[in-house]
Design an enzyme around this catalytic site. Structure first.
Site, PDB file in Angstrom:
ATOM      1  CB  THR A  26      -0.933  -0.021   1.236  1.00  0.00           C
ATOM      2  OG1 THR A  26      -1.836  -1.103   1.076  1.00  0.00           O
ATOM      3  CG2 THR A  26      -1.714   1.260   1.392  1.00  0.00           C
ATOM      4  CB  THR A 105       0.386  -3.560   6.370  1.00  0.00           C
ATOM      5  OG1 THR A 105      -0.863  -3.658   5.684  1.00  0.00           O
ATOM      6  CG2 THR A 105       0.898  -2.139   6.332  1.00  0.00           C
ATOM      7  CG  ASP A 106      -2.604  -7.282   3.754  1.00  0.00           C
ATOM      8  OD1 ASP A 106      -2.994  -6.589   4.710  1.00  0.00           O
ATOM      9  OD2 ASP A 106      -3.163  -7.276   2.637  1.00  0.00           O
TER      10      ASP A 106
END
Ligand code: ASP
Length: 334
Positions: A26, A105-106
């Site tokens: 992101t 981030t996942d």
């Protein structure tokens, strides 16, 4: 501007140079509308452009290299291998003090754990990220990237850590705990390693352990590079009304396709790693068939506390996703 793309050397000061590796996420996301923090596509903006968005980095000599451009939900062993190889390459350079990685981030906690578990670097490797895309009205990526570089340059820094929302977390403890908030990461009971405040690091505890001599564990790094795939380890969860159907399906799959058979199962148990009795029965059968079974917990906090008469090996304070990776690397011989 001293930034160079794809690893070309620049005028780095001896021993103080920083390398920034981009992998997507992101932080490199782009939305059609500036106010849209959800409907964007991750992994669109080059890491060179991300660095250029941070004025404080403009005059700093550094190398910038795009290793991948993925949404980290799609992270795979191929990208990890490429990333580990580039991190190892740069850590071995005497003119380089640290590596910073931009990442989604996942699965950031898995990549951080993978790099720490495999490389055990003596120099700092700092992963950073963002919860809002680069096109947001107020993107969090530029500040996170600036903070990550501050951490990377901090005297005494070592090992793989994560810098996000003003906090620094160790690769072992960090986990994404929020779906949307900008401070999406937490280190559970251990707490954050420190905080970044206006470029200064306030450290609460020691850096992750570095392994042996040299800038990183060259033997483990080579083993990973030689592997075509990680040994298959499945992650399943115990819950009310659970049964052994998934475990039996995994075993059947292994009988029909032995080359791809599951070699291990990590089970995220309830509470202190307890398992529904029907699931436990199926897991005992899997263990008898040669599958390694490791217990973890689906609780967000706390390690498994060992007691008398408990079946299956317990993961040592690792979350279920990290226990899965740990078992896979163990099966690889790393
Ligand atoms: N799906 C994105 C990723 O992990 C989410 C993020 O970066 O915040 O790449």
């Amino acid at each position: 501007m001293t930034h160079a793309i794809t690893g070309a050397r620049t005028d780095t000061v001896a021993g103080q140079g920083i390398v920034i590796l981009g992998t997507g996420g992101t932080i490199a996301g782009r939305a059609a509308r500036a106010g849209d923090n959800v409907g964007y596509v991750a992994g669109q903006v080059s890491v060179g452009d991300l660095v250029a968005m941070v004025p404080a980095l403009a005059e700093m000599p550094m190398d910038v290299e795009q290793v991948a451009q993925v949404d980290s939900k799609d992270m795979d062993f191929g990208v990890w291998k490429a990333l580990a190889s580039r991190v190892a390459f740069h850590l071995a350079r005497p003119d380089i003090a640290a590596v910073v990685i931009t990442h989604g981030t996942d699965t950031l906690e898995e990549t951080a754990f993978f790099l720490q578990r495999v490389l055990k670097p003596a120099k700092p490797v700092v992963l950073t990220c963002a919860m809002r895309p680069a096109t947001a009205l107020v993107p969090d990526g530029p500040q996170n990237l600036q903070d990550a570089v501050s951490v990377a340059r901090w005297p005494g820094a070592r090992g793989v850590v994560v810098a996000c929302a003003g906090e620094v977390h160790s690769a072992f403890d960090v986990a994404k705990v929020h779906t949307y908030q900008v401070n999406a990461f937490d280190s559970g009971d251990a707490g954050a390693l420190g905080r970044v405040e206006e470029g200064r690091l306030r450290l609460f505890r020691d850096w992750p352990e570095a392994g042996g001599l040299g800038p990183f564990d060259a033997e483990a790094a080579a083993q990973v590079q030689h592997a075509e795939a990680l040994p298959r380890v499945a992650l399943i969860t115990s819950h009310a009304d659970a049964d052994g159907v998934l475990v039996r399906a995994l075993l059947d799959f292994g009988f029909s396709r032995p080359a791809e058979a599951v070699r291990g199962i990590v089970v995220a148990g309830t509470g202190n790693g307890t398992l529904h009795r029907s699931l436990a029965q199926a897991l005992r059968a899997a263990e008898s068939a040669g599958v390694r079974v490791v217990r973890s917990s689906r609780c967000a906090r706390g390690p498994l506390i060992s007691g008398v008469g408990q079946a299956f090996v317990a993961s040592e304070g690792l979350s279920a996703v990290k226990a899965r990776l740990d078992l896979s690397l163990t099966l690889l011989g790393v």
